[in-house]
Write an enzyme that holds these catalytic residues in place. Structure first.
Site, mmCIF file in Angstrom:
data_model
loop_
_atom_site.group_PDB
_atom_site.id
_atom_site.type_symbol
_atom_site.label_atom_id
_atom_site.label_comp_id
_atom_site.label_asym_id
_atom_site.label_seq_id
_atom_site.Cartn_x
_atom_site.Cartn_y
_atom_site.Cartn_z
ATOM 1 C CD GLU A 225 -3.214 -0.913 2.016
ATOM 2 O OE1 GLU A 225 -4.361 -1.277 1.704
ATOM 3 O OE2 GLU A 225 -2.926 -0.536 3.162
ATOM 4 C CG ASP B 14 -3.519 -6.596 7.657
ATOM 5 O OD1 ASP B 14 -2.802 -6.891 6.677
ATOM 6 O OD2 ASP B 14 -4.459 -5.795 7.586
HETATM 7 O O1 RIB Z 1 -6.029 -5.496 5.382
HETATM 8 C C1 RIB Z 1 -7.097 -4.703 5.837
HETATM 9 C C2 RIB Z 1 -6.821 -3.246 5.552
HETATM 10 O O2 RIB Z 1 -6.795 -3.025 4.164
HETATM 11 C C3 RIB Z 1 -7.869 -2.297 6.083
HETATM 12 O O3 RIB Z 1 -7.641 -1.909 7.407
HETATM 13 C C4 RIB Z 1 -7.826 -1.150 5.083
HETATM 14 O O4 RIB Z 1 -7.334 0.039 5.619
HETATM 15 C C5 RIB Z 1 -6.990 -1.645 3.912
HETATM 16 O O5 RIB Z 1 -5.755 -1.089 3.906
#
Ligand code: RIB
Length: 312
Positions: free
Chosen positions: A140, A253
């Site tokens: 990201e 995550d």
């Molecule tokens: O992996 C989940 C996350 O993906 C969310 O918290 C959102 O912000 C996106 O980045």
């Protein structure tokens, strides 16, 4: 105590619950709205901190209320935020999340300040790499920034773990820098062009990634657990823990954070996988990204209970 660096995104998640995720052109009436701290990088940092690791975060927020709230949230987890910059040109990252009745989501991210994190910011944070054990990366932030962080980690003998989410093609020169790649099924398919319907297919896809120079591949399989494939040992599959799914946001995550800390603490691959699967399962039982991430104690309890059940 494991010393973890996370280079990645920080988002405010704007979450609406709906009976189903709308198809193009469709409007559906939602049934509840909430804001939750999120962002793949920040979620993984919180997941690692809740496993009692020392965590340093390198990232960027906007000069706005969301940014301030998100940084304070990370500080309340005892995460070192001195390398989080405040960007004057872009707003803090935001994720628009629709959550369906089964707890599955669709997410659109407006990256904002996350995309202003540059290789120069990574160089300025070099001191953080000196005594670190492991660097956690996702996709990201810009690829050139991911690449700079991986190179800096290697220069300091720090292990590099990449969660290639959201899925995109990776530059060839990044792959040999990765000690560990942790994709989910669809990310694995995008990276290899191969299906991951069965464990055998997962193993073949992971082997293909190993030939590109990656040290070890862990495919997260949602309700089917996780599969680890490395060059020198037989593959390891750990089934998932059955839970009542409320919201799968940050389950991946949570896996990445808990698995990485266990690994950095010297646990065996099997134990690290179990802790990752337990973390993902627990996160899926609660609403919101960071609020749902489990503590070390909760994971210990789930594993203990699972062992007891196995014995009876
Ligand atoms: O992996 C989940 C996350 O993906 C969310 O918290 C959102 O912000 C996106 O980045």
């Amino acid at each position: 105590m494991a010393n973890i660096i996370v280079v990645g995104s920080i988002n405010m998640d704007l979450v609406v619950r709906a009976p189903h995720i709308p198809i193009p052109g469709e409007t559906v009436l939602g049934s509840g709205f909430g804001t939750f701290p999120g962002g793949k990088g920040a979620n993984q940092a919180v997941a690692a901190a809740r496993q009692a690791a020392r965590v340093t975060f390198i990232g960027r927020v906007g000069d706005d209320a969301f940014g301030r709230q998100l940084v304070v949230g990370l500080q309340s987890e005892k995460i070192d935020t001195q390398h989080i910059g405040v960007d004057e040109t872009a707003a803090s990252g935001v994720a628009l999340i629709t959550l369906d009745a089964a707890g599955q989501n669709s997410i659109v991210v407006a990256s904002g300040a996350n995309h202003q994190l540059t290789p120069e910011h990574i160089r300025k944070a070099e001191s953080a790499f000196i005594n670190a054990d492991l660097l956690l990366l996702q996709l990201e932030t810009q690829l050139e920034t991911v690449m700079a962080a991986a190179l800096q980690a290697k220069a300091h003998g720090v292990k590099v773990v990449l969660n290639p989410a959201p899925a995109q093609r990776l530059p060839e020169e990044l792959l040999p820098l990765l000690d560990m790649l942790i994709p989910n099924e669809s990310e694995t398919t995008l990276l290899t062009g191969l299906p991951v319907e069965t464990l055998a297919e997962g193993e073949i896809a992971a082997q293909k990634l190993l030939t590109l120079g990656i040290g070890c591949v862990v495919i997260t399989l949602g309700a089917r657990g996780a599969l680890l494939v490395s060059a020198d040992k037989p593959a390891i599959h750990i089934p998932s823990f059955p839970v009542n799914v409320v919201d799968t946001t940050s389950a991946g995550d949570s896996f990445v954070g808990a698995f990485s800390v266990a690994l950095a603490d010297g646990s065996s691959l099997e134990v690290a996988l179990q802790r990752g699967c337990a973390a993902g399962a627990l996160a899926a039982t609660r609403l919101g990204a960071q609020p749902s991430i489990p503590t070390k104690f909760e994971i210990d309890q789930l594993l203990l209970n699972a062992q007891k059940e196995q014995r009876t």
